[in-house]
Design an enzyme around this catalytic site. Sequence first.
Site, PDB file in Angstrom:
ATOM      1  N   VAL A 198       0.868  -1.184   0.000  1.00  0.00           N
ATOM      2  CA  VAL A 198       0.000   0.000   0.000  1.00  0.00           C
ATOM      3  C   VAL A 198       0.903   1.232   0.000  1.00  0.00           C
ATOM      4  CG1 VAL A 198      -1.791   1.269   1.271  1.00  0.00           C
ATOM      5  CG2 VAL A 198      -1.670  -1.230   1.484  1.00  0.00           C
ATOM      6  N   HIS A 199       0.777   2.084  -0.979  1.00  0.00           N
ATOM      7  CA  HIS A 199       1.518   3.351  -0.899  1.00  0.00           C
ATOM      8  C   HIS A 199       0.863   4.510  -1.638  1.00  0.00           C
ATOM      9  CE1 HIS A 199       2.959   2.038  -4.849  1.00  0.00           C
ATOM     10  NE2 HIS A 199       3.261   3.299  -5.068  1.00  0.00           N
ATOM     11  N   ARG A 200      -0.252   4.273  -2.334  1.00  0.00           N
ATOM     12  CA  ARG A 200      -0.896   5.350  -3.085  1.00  0.00           C
ATOM     13  C   ARG A 200      -1.336   6.459  -2.152  1.00  0.00           C
ATOM     14  NH1 ARG A 200       0.144   3.134  -7.509  1.00  0.00           N
ATOM     15  NH2 ARG A 200       1.562   4.875  -7.523  1.00  0.00           N
ATOM     16  N   ASP A 273      -2.107  -1.601  -4.055  1.00  0.00           N
ATOM     17  CA  ASP A 273      -2.537  -0.426  -4.820  1.00  0.00           C
ATOM     18  C   ASP A 273      -1.433   0.026  -5.773  1.00  0.00           C
ATOM     19  OD1 ASP A 273      -0.701   0.801  -3.134  1.00  0.00           O
ATOM     20  OD2 ASP A 273      -2.183   2.015  -2.058  1.00  0.00           O
TER      21      ASP A 273
END
Length: 351
Positions: A198-200, A273
Amino acid sequence: MNVLSVVGARPQFVKAAAVSQQLRDTHDELLVHTGQHYDPELSEVFFEELALPEPAFHLGVGSDSHATQTAEMMLELERIIDDESPDVVLVYGDTNSTLAAALVAAKSSTQLAHVEAGLRSYDWSMPEEVNRRLTDHCSDILFAPGQHAKETLAQEGISENVFVSGDVMYDTLIQISDRLHGTETELDVPDEYVLATVHRAKNTDDRDRLESIIDAFSQLHVPVVFPAHPRTVTALQEYGLWDRATEAARVIDPVTYGQFITLVEDAVCVATDSGGVQKEAFYLDTPCVTLRETTEWIETVDAGWNTLVGAETSEIVDAVRAAVDPPAKPELYGNGNAAARIVEQLERSVR
Ligand code: UD1
Ligand code: UDP
């Protein structure tokens, strides 16, 4: 041919690795690292593992607001392009490093080539959507990973010098898979697990979305292995969600590329993501659940290998539980020779 290649963030090191190797066989390449990513596990380890050449220029811009970061890159890149007069500037993907180089190349009348052209999520709130659209519209030579991206460009009025090359990330994946075949990741992971990243901005800058994703991880039927981007670690800590995250998942530091693709290959499902990871899951026959409402890699969804779920807890849990390998796997983004095609086309197109 003198090529100035500009990279700066983790996925760009993976993409450039394939092309750089091919280019250097017969041409001169100067590699610029903007310094957008600077932690060793997001940068240096990729240069070592993928045998990327030492950057000729390291701009060291680091993290900042979008405007400051992009402007600092532009100032340095303008000086380098003036001094070096490359025949073509080569950029990858959709990061701020991509856009900075694209704007400078366009304004210095240097030919610009874009790898991963024509991708759209149609979500204008994503910084990446801004970056890729503007880069495409500044580019002289456009390398689309598939036919759909080429058609998207045509719809936007870009039909000259657009070439379907396939996906350079697939090239890199094949090369490293051959090298790694049969080796262990040296990571202590369960036999069955879901791999998550997850990094968006949309997920990390919104406490509710991040909390909802973490809650989903805690409800899954198999353990979650979660190599966390530093941005996500900071967000979890700021929101007071760190303890919940470490209870819900095995949160680990970002891993090397070889370790990561081995983790993807062995996972029962990937929940992510990331843009690149959606494709890697497809290439490695692992079903993917995408923690977004949109994707620019829409062919993976159409083929049944990727499910878009957003950040809603119950939807994530249901989709991961339901994830199975579809019966067929079409060839979506070429067959692993994208870099060779790109270099051959550059030879024909660069003035
Ligand atoms: C960037 C790209 C994104 C890409 C991702 C790949 C943009 C707008 N975003 O997102 O498209 O998917 O890289 O991973 O270009 N940080 C560190 N160490 C680092 C780098 C970053 O701790 O080496 C932290 C900093 O707190 C920084 C934050 O991560 O503020 C965000 O970094 P940034 O490069 O701005 O964006 P990413 O989220 O990494
Ligand atoms: N990756 C990696 N280690 C990790 C997480 C990802 O090597 O811990 C690799 C992954 O295999 C892929 C790339 O990083 O090649 C994707 O980068 P990221 O998800 O950061 O960016 P995006 O593709 O979303 O732009």
